[in-house]
Design a protein around this motif. Structure first.
Motif, PDB file in Angstrom:
ATOM      1  N   PHE A 342       0.832  -1.206   0.000  1.00 25.26           N
ATOM      2  CA  PHE A 342       0.000   0.000   0.000  1.00 25.26           C
ATOM      3  C   PHE A 342       0.869   1.260   0.000  1.00 25.26           C
ATOM      4  O   PHE A 342       0.546   2.261  -0.653  1.00 25.26           O
ATOM      5  N   ARG A 343       1.952   1.217   0.769  1.00 30.35           N
ATOM      6  CA  ARG A 343       2.853   2.377   0.787  1.00 30.35           C
ATOM      7  C   ARG A 343       3.446   2.619  -0.598  1.00 30.35           C
ATOM      8  O   ARG A 343       3.550   3.774  -1.049  1.00 30.35           O
ATOM      9  N   LEU A 344       3.817   1.517  -1.247  1.00 26.57           N
ATOM     10  CA  LEU A 344       4.396   1.638  -2.588  1.00 26.57           C
ATOM     11  C   LEU A 344       3.377   2.174  -3.585  1.00 26.57           C
ATOM     12  O   LEU A 344       3.680   3.066  -4.406  1.00 26.57           O
ATOM     13  N   ALA A 345       2.166   1.670  -3.511  1.00 29.40           N
ATOM     14  CA  ALA A 345       1.130   2.087  -4.460  1.00 29.40           C
ATOM     15  C   ALA A 345       0.630   3.500  -4.187  1.00 29.40           C
ATOM     16  O   ALA A 345       0.045   4.143  -5.079  1.00 29.40           O
ATOM     17  N   ALA A 346       0.826   3.981  -2.945  1.00 28.05           N
ATOM     18  CA  ALA A 346       0.354   5.336  -2.599  1.00 28.05           C
ATOM     19  C   ALA A 346       1.393   6.409  -2.884  1.00 28.05           C
ATOM     20  O   ALA A 346       1.115   7.612  -2.696  1.00 28.05           O
ATOM     21  N   GLU A 347       2.562   6.017  -3.338  1.00 29.82           N
ATOM     22  CA  GLU A 347       3.595   7.007  -3.637  1.00 29.82           C
ATOM     23  C   GLU A 347       3.182   7.905  -4.803  1.00 29.82           C
ATOM     24  O   GLU A 347       2.518   7.441  -5.738  1.00 29.82           O
ATOM     25  N   SER A 409      -7.427  -1.278  -7.224  1.00 28.48           N
ATOM     26  CA  SER A 409      -6.251  -1.849  -6.561  1.00 28.48           C
ATOM     27  C   SER A 409      -6.501  -2.204  -5.103  1.00 28.48           C
ATOM     28  O   SER A 409      -5.757  -2.991  -4.521  1.00 28.48           O
ATOM     29  N   ARG A 410      -7.542  -1.628  -4.503  1.00 28.41           N
ATOM     30  CA  ARG A 410      -7.678  -1.718  -3.052  1.00 28.41           C
ATOM     31  C   ARG A 410      -8.898  -2.516  -2.573  1.00 28.41           C
ATOM     32  O   ARG A 410      -8.946  -2.922  -1.404  1.00 28.41           O
ATOM     33  N   TYR A 411      -9.891  -2.729  -3.457  1.00 25.60           N
ATOM     34  CA  TYR A 411     -11.184  -3.217  -2.964  1.00 25.60           C
ATOM     35  C   TYR A 411     -11.105  -4.619  -2.350  1.00 25.60           C
ATOM     36  O   TYR A 411     -11.960  -5.008  -1.540  1.00 25.60           O
TER      37      TYR A 411
END
Length: 537
Positions: A342-347, A409-411
């Motif tokens: 999640f941290r990577l995808a939220a960058e 990506s998150r659901y």
């Protein structure tokens, strides 16, 4: 060559019936089955046969004789193409297979009444005319079997017969065995004493039949036969759990006999020092790290089913803590991986990357979310998910990052939240009030935001079940908190409609509690009553 003579002793019309007798150079192998015995008894009826409904008269008691007068015989003539059994009123015998001898008919003698005679089958082992011992087996259904055998063979192979034919009874020439439960197998087991390669004679037998032979061999103290049966059972496949249980119970019974039962039992038990504490994590780790969708899905279903079976066994209770520890360690690993993804995808700029760069991260998020959902399902089944509910409720950073990722990506993460709400609503887990409140505060809004995708993107998603679970979870909180959450939901529902969970049932219950059936007056009366009953200082 070893030979067998099989005769049928019963008065009436003479009829010939084929019987499955096999003779080998090593000796007798198989004998008439119970069905053949029964058919022979039915077809060779006496002349004054009673009505079909009448049962046959019981056989008289057979006694043990010290000596028997041998039947007068002449040189046998071989007839390879014929087989059968003939009643003794004519004393004619026809060979059953090549290697059998056909004795000459003896002179007829006056016969007593048919009702007073037992039905008999006579079998001779070894070379004809050389036997020095008669064993009479008294079985069920009104017939007996007379075995012409050799003392030295019985004593050499059987502890039972060795005891019976001890030096004090060396002159004994006839032995009677009463209440023989399995005459057919008893005869076959005695015949195996004349075989050099018993294991070869067992190859084409069924497991159930070999277990019957093993039981009789145990009664006779026929160790070499028992060992051959064990070697057969160690090598042959067992079909079904019922057959496996029969084999294991039969073999366990022989543990104190000094036989090699260990090779058979190793199929169902292990002496390896590794405990389930070492093996279970390895299995779960292999499943969690699999990238093959179909194989992973099928094995998750299998492992879940097997763990459910273990839960129902009292003997598994001692391993429950080990299993739960393994599951929570796996949950922690998945959560750590999910948070990193999640941290990577939220960058910033992640969304601008090429599809080839983004897809592996998105797929890994879906995989880790699916893994966590599976682990939660196992924990719920084991009634051990309360701690996970607290852990999940405390994932504020993950929930904050959730809103920064694209919904596609998150659901999958919201499936975990939905399963916990369903479990609380069904009473499958009982987290504290603070945990339930924190869970709703942290994850209800992300779940509502993903609801439209959950309905179309998750095959296992059941809207009605999830909505009922959310509503019941809300209704477990104090009334003021119910009001706060449901009013917030109402604003979302009036905007999103079907893309928002429908919590109307919970809303109605809260409404009635608040406006129609308020408990405040009753509660106040209770407080006053409690105060009046409390002694004043």
């Amino acid at each position: 060559m070893a030979e067998i003579r099989l005769t049928r002793v019963e008065q009436g019309h003479t009829k010939i019936r084929n019987v499955p007798i096999a003779v080998t150079p090593e000796g007798f192998w198989c004998c008439p089955s119970p069905v053949v015995f029964q058919k022979t008894l039915k077809t060779q009826n006496p002349l004054n046969k009673p009505k079909p409904s009448s049962p046959p008269p019981p056989p008289p008691k057979t006694t043990v004789h010290k000596k028997q007068t041998p039947v007068t015989e002449r040189k046998p003539t071989l007839t390879p193409s014929r087989s059968g059994i003939i009643s003794d009123d004519q004393r004619n015998f026809i060979t059953d297979t090549p290697g059998l001898s056909a004795p000459v008919a003896a002179e007829r003698a006056p016969r007593p009444k048919i009702e007073n005679l037992p039905r008999k089958v006579a079998i001779e082992f070894g070379e004809p005319g050389t036997s020095d011992m008669r064993v009479l087996l008294l079985g069920k259904q009104g017939f007996c079997v007379k075995l012409s055998v050799h003392k030295n063979v019985l004593v050499e192979n059987s502890r039972y017969f060795a005891d019976k034919l001890s030096e004090q009874q060396s002159s004994l020439s006839s032995l009677e065995i009463d209440d023989c439960e399995d005459v057919e197998i008893y005869v076959e087991t005695v015949g195996l004493m004349y075989c050099k390669e018993m294991k070869q004679r067992l190859i084409k037998q069924s497991v159930s039949r070999v277990l019957r032979i093993l039981k009789v061999a145990e009664l006779l103290g026929f160790n070499s036969c028992m060992q051959s049966c064990l070697e057969y059972l160690e090598a042959v496949p067992w079909v079904g759990e019922e057959e496996e249980e029969k084999v294991v119970s039969s073999v366990l019974r022989l543990q104190n006999e000094g036989l090699g039962v260990t090779p058979v039992l190793k199929r169902v038990s292990s002496d390896i020092s590794k405990s389930p504490k070492d093996t279970l994590p390895q299995i779960i780790d292999l499943v969690l790290k699999s990238n093959e969708e179909r194989g992973r899905r099928e094995m998750k279903s299998v492992v879940l089913k097997l763990l459910r079976e273990n839960n129902s066994l009292p003997s598994y209770a001692g391993s429950a803590d080990i299993c739960n520890e393994t599951l929570y360690n796996s949950c922690k690993s998945c959560l750590d991986s999910l948070l990193s993804l999640f941290r990577l995808a939220a960058e910033p700029g992640f969304g601008d990357k090429s599809m080839n760069s983004r897809d592996p991260v998105v797929k890994q998020i879906a995989l880790e979310s699916d893994n966590l959902s599976w682990l939660v399902e196992i924990l719920v089944d084991r009634q051990a998910a309360d701690e996970f509910a607290l852990v999940w409720a405390g994932q504020q950073e993950l929930a904050t990052l959730h809103s920064k990722l694209p919904i596609v990506s998150r659901y999958h993460v919201s499936c975990i939240t939905a399963r916990l709400f369903v479990g609380i609503g069904r009473g499958e887990l009982l987290p504290s009030k603070d945990t339930r409140q924190l869970l709703l505060q942290t994850w209800l809004e992300p779940l509502i935001n993903d609801y439209s995708w959950l309905q179309h993107g998750c095959r296992s998603f059941d809207r009605k079940v999830v909505e009922e679970g959310i509503g019941r979870t809300i209704l477990t909180l104090p009334l003021e908190e119910q009001q706060s959450i449901l009013l917030s939901w109402l604003g979302s529902f009036l905007k999103a409609g079907d893309n928002c969970p429908n919590l109307q049932r919970a809303f109605e219950v809260w409404w009635r509690r608040t406006f129609i059936r308020p408990y405040s007056e009753t509660q106040g009366n209770l407080f006053q009553s409690d105060s009046s009953m409390t002694p004043h200082s």
